[in-house]
Scaffold this active site. Sequence first.
Site, PDB file in Angstrom:
ATOM      1  N   ASP A 199      51.725  20.392  42.672  1.00  0.00           N
ATOM      2  CA  ASP A 199      51.630  19.068  43.292  1.00  0.00           C
ATOM      3  C   ASP A 199      53.007  18.544  43.699  1.00  0.00           C
ATOM      4  O   ASP A 199      54.009  18.777  43.016  1.00  0.00           O
ATOM      5  CB  ASP A 199      50.984  18.110  42.285  1.00  0.00           C
ATOM      6  CG  ASP A 199      50.811  16.714  42.840  1.00  0.00           C
ATOM      7  OD1 ASP A 199      50.072  16.569  43.821  1.00  0.00           O
ATOM      8  OD2 ASP A 199      51.424  15.782  42.295  1.00  0.00           O
ATOM      9  N   GLU A 219      51.738  22.307  47.518  1.00  0.00           N
ATOM     10  CA  GLU A 219      51.386  21.134  48.322  1.00  0.00           C
ATOM     11  C   GLU A 219      52.714  20.597  48.846  1.00  0.00           C
ATOM     12  O   GLU A 219      53.387  19.801  48.191  1.00  0.00           O
ATOM     13  CB  GLU A 219      50.660  20.075  47.487  1.00  0.00           C
ATOM     14  CG  GLU A 219      50.147  18.940  48.340  1.00  0.00           C
ATOM     15  CD  GLU A 219      50.376  17.556  47.744  1.00  0.00           C
ATOM     16  OE1 GLU A 219      49.904  16.582  48.332  1.00  0.00           O
ATOM     17  OE2 GLU A 219      51.064  17.446  46.709  1.00  0.00           O
TER      18      GLU A 219
END
Length: 803
Positions: free
Chosen positions: A472, A525
């Site tokens: 993330d 990401e």
Amino acid sequence: MTSKKPATPKNKSGKSKAEKSTAEKSTAEKGGAGKKAAAAGSAGKTGSAQKTGSAVIPSARKPEPPAQERPLEVAVSPAIDAGDRERLLHGTHHDPHAVLGAHPVPGGVAFRAFRPYAQAVSVVSGDLRADLHDDGDGFFSGLLPLTEVPGYRLLVTYDGTVHETEDAYRFLPTLGELDLHLLGEGRHERLWRVLGAHVMTHQGVTGTRFSVWAPNARGVRVAGNFNFWDAGGHAMRSLGSSGVWELFVPGIGEGELYKFEITRPDGSRTLRADPLARRTEVPPATSSIVHASHHEWGDAEWMAHRADTPVHEAPFSVYEVHLPSWRPGLTYRQLADQLPAYVTEMGFTHVELMPVAEHPFGGSWGYQVTGFFAPTARLGTPDDFKYLVDRLHQAGVGVLMDWVPAHFPRDEWALAEFDGRPLYEHHDPLRAAHPDWGTLEFDFGRREVRNFLVANAVYWCEEFHIDGLRVDAVASMLYLDYSREPGQWTPNEHGGRENLDAVAFLQEMNATVYRRCPGVVTIAEESTAWDGVTRPTHHKGPSGFGGLGFGLKWNMGWMHDSLQYMSHEPVHRKYHHHEMTFSMVYAYSENYVLPISHDEVVHGKRSLVSKMPGDWWQQRANHRAYLGFMWAHPGKQLLFMGQEFAQGAEWSEAHGPDWWLFDPSYGAEADHRGVRDLVRDLNTVYRTTPALWERDTEPSGFQWVVGDAAEDNLLAFLRLDAAGVPLLALSNLSPVVRHDYRLGVPEDVPAWHEVLNTDAERYGGSAVTNPDPVKPEPQPWHGRPASIRLTLPPLATVWLRPA
């Protein structure tokens, strides 16, 4: 307070006053029996024993040589000296084992114990029992006339009840030199096996080893249910320059609650959860729990073959799930009865779990982690989570999980200023504070912090058989100026904005995971154009950096552009045609995943179907056409739960997907069921069509048929597998039927057969299809020697394969 005394004058009997007084103190003083027992011990009478109340102390020494041959030995007081006593009372002792426990001293063996609130403490060894003297403040001591330290236990009396236990301070350290060396280098790839709480047998005794990294602490103690949350009696020892504190506590096992009481540099104390706890209490409770796994894996076949084909050359269709809300109220084990069956029925190859690591605030969806090594206790135990992963693997479904190494929350019981100073976070407040989320960023330049995170990545893959980590917020890690204004950040040593420490960390993490865990994929990401996210770490690019080493990267540009295009009314789409074609300009610069994730269907962004223009029929048609385009586009697919059946509402973690839409009594039930049937069929055809995934990362696997038909709102292209077998995908994103639409095709395909049409009646469409095989005509078109004529349904995507 009692301090050590030097030489003590002899009394008339030839015994020093210290020997006499301490021997008396070390036995039960009833009717002078203690003096007799001490005298018996000092006289060296073999084979004899004296009773002291209910205790029996046999003689412990061999016959002594004549007095003129014996060296002069002056006994010392066994009581703890003032300095050690003060440090133990205030939780600032670095080496309690050097003071407490049993130690040979002149005159015998000194036994010392620190047992706050105890009324009495006795030493028991075989038939020997000796009561220690109460020195006050919970300290007890005694000098026994023994030649060596025996195996012994303690009898501790609390308010009339007697508790027999091993002495935690008679044990050697449980960590070896190699472990400490690797910790010091920041290279212990199985850190979770060294730090934290571990049930073990040590020196023949079962208990739990506690260890924690806290280099700035003045002292560390363990508090828990086993000591009624009074840490005084369980001071840990410092293992030198490693910054690690360790204590083996005998007699306690799995299920015990605990925390570390840390004395900060300023003398204040803080009670902290274990950074490497493998199990926690259910939030909002915050204690760590001693854990030992008993799960027996049944996924050997899956694990043996998951590395057979590289991920970028295999089908990879991902269903993103927020476990607490997918079926609200279900535990890990209950989910294991439903989730694998649903994902298998829908044809997805993988599930991606939003963060499962423990977090205090459910509204963060798991993205503000406090327990990096513990699956959230909201849904069950760590073994329960293993059971879920195991069942998914046995169903043939891979398991990805979101992993959050970018930042952590400021909760005072967790990582923030863990030992009284910045430790896991950067020492520079500007570097530590994350400007968007009110959290703290990890100090990626500190080797122990990198070790903590790299080992954590390996931990999930090795201990829980996770098949992939979606990392993330990578962009927030890579740039020093991320969300920061001028003056709020400092350039790197080369004057640039790149966070060189974060780059090195990501490279190390990826290299380590790929080396240790065959078949595992890491996914970034990353929302910028950073060069080489999925390039190997040892290959330098134009920027001079080696690649970050990820296996895949989320294609945020494709997601943003294509959703922007689809949100326009069809009459305006011709002015935005580039938004659907631009992705092919850079499609092979990285290995991409096409993500329609939770982030796109929350916080006012609307659900996927609600982004589409038009009435309900047109919205669903656009939705279906878009999914068909997405599944045919180069790259892997990811779809968030609820979007597979076109729920109209945004996702909410409070109630999850709108499963009630499948209630037969609901009027639009068939509409939602139709979209779900389409997604199932997309996955089915996708998995059996190598052209759609085998050459995802190779330009030779894609050819435009027509990419500039902006006036027609049309896109058509070929996908080709390794053998050159094609699939023809075309999307008519206008609301009109186009009859006899001519498309150029390869001349070596004798006929084309429609294998999927998002306008099919069973999906809720208008049933404009091409039911019969379509044969090419020798008329050149779109720069190709042959062409076919098709009827194109409105707002639909059609796939054709060689018949």
